[in-house]
Write a protein that holds these residues in place. Structure first.
Motif: not given
Length: 228
Positions: A20, A82-83, A85-88, A121, A124
């Motif tokens: 993040t 927007e950004l 929720p796509e964290s890894s 964050k 997922k």
């Protein structure tokens, strides 16, 4: 090197457990670009670990942006919705967290994030973050009076463990200079996993510096080793 054994472990989140910090940078640069300014890594290193209002104030002053702190944070939140929720999850993190959990080592989250950005964050990663029974969100917790590099968040986070460990019993994982300084000010050992772009001369306060969480050897701090 010889390290002191510990019984409890506290973790930062942004840039250590999740990617993040990279997502924050995208958001910061989107705002800066509107005013033909560039958000540099040097500025990034200065604010990492700070609470929201603290880093907003620094960025506004350093880049001379015609925004209030509230305006900056509101615009930033729009991008991050927007950004985030796509964290890894970063390398080695799942392995270490499950290992500590399975061996009944108390673990806690000590992030400068607010509760609402945390929820974005981990959308997922619910199962992984459910391993943390004790969580402290620095930007939302009224008990955390000052952000990193002040030690407040680590005192608050450690106090949430039922057995109230002493600072020397706690090991902190951090990626930022401010986070390491906060941990050391709290009297705790600090494992640092810095951004590869960070000047290694700035990591001197860390107890141990690693390139990745994957390199950590739990037995070095008296914790159960990974199974063979």
């Amino acid at each position: 090197m010889v390290f002191s054994p510990v019984t409890h472990v506290l973790f930062d989140m942004d840039g250590l457990l999740l990617n993040t910090e990279d997502l924050y940078t995208i958001g910061f640069q989107k705002i800066a670009s509107r005013f033909d300014k560039h958000f540099t890594f040097d500025l990034k290193a200065k604010i990492m670990g700070q609470q929201g209002r603290e880093f907003a104030d620094v960025i506004i002053r350093e880049l001379n942006l015609p925004l209030t702190v509230e305006e900056f944070l509101n615009e930033l939140h729009g991008y991050l919705e927007e950004l985030f929720p796509e964290s890894s999850v970063l390398p080695g993190v799942s392995k270490l967290l499950y290992h500590l959990h399975n061996n009944n080592i108390p673990i806690g989250l000590a992030t400068s994030s607010s509760r609402d950005t945390y929820e974005l964050k981990v959308v997922k990663h619910q199962e992984l973050f459910s391993l943390f029974k004790y969580k402290t969100w620095g930007s939302s917790d009224p008990e955390v009076k000052r952000g990193k590099p002040h030690p407040d968040i680590f005192f608050v986070a450690a106090d949430k463990f039922p057995d109230k460990p002493k600072p020397e019993q706690c090991l902190v994982f951090e990626d930022s200079v401010n986070g390491v300084l906060a941990a050391r000010a709290a009297g705790m050992q600090a494992v640092m996993v810095p951004d590869p772009r960070l000047d290694r001369g700035l990591t001197s306060e860390a107890t141990l510096v690693l390139n990745s969480v994957d390199e950590f050897r739990p037995e070095d701090f008296g914790l159960p080793p990974y199974p063979a």
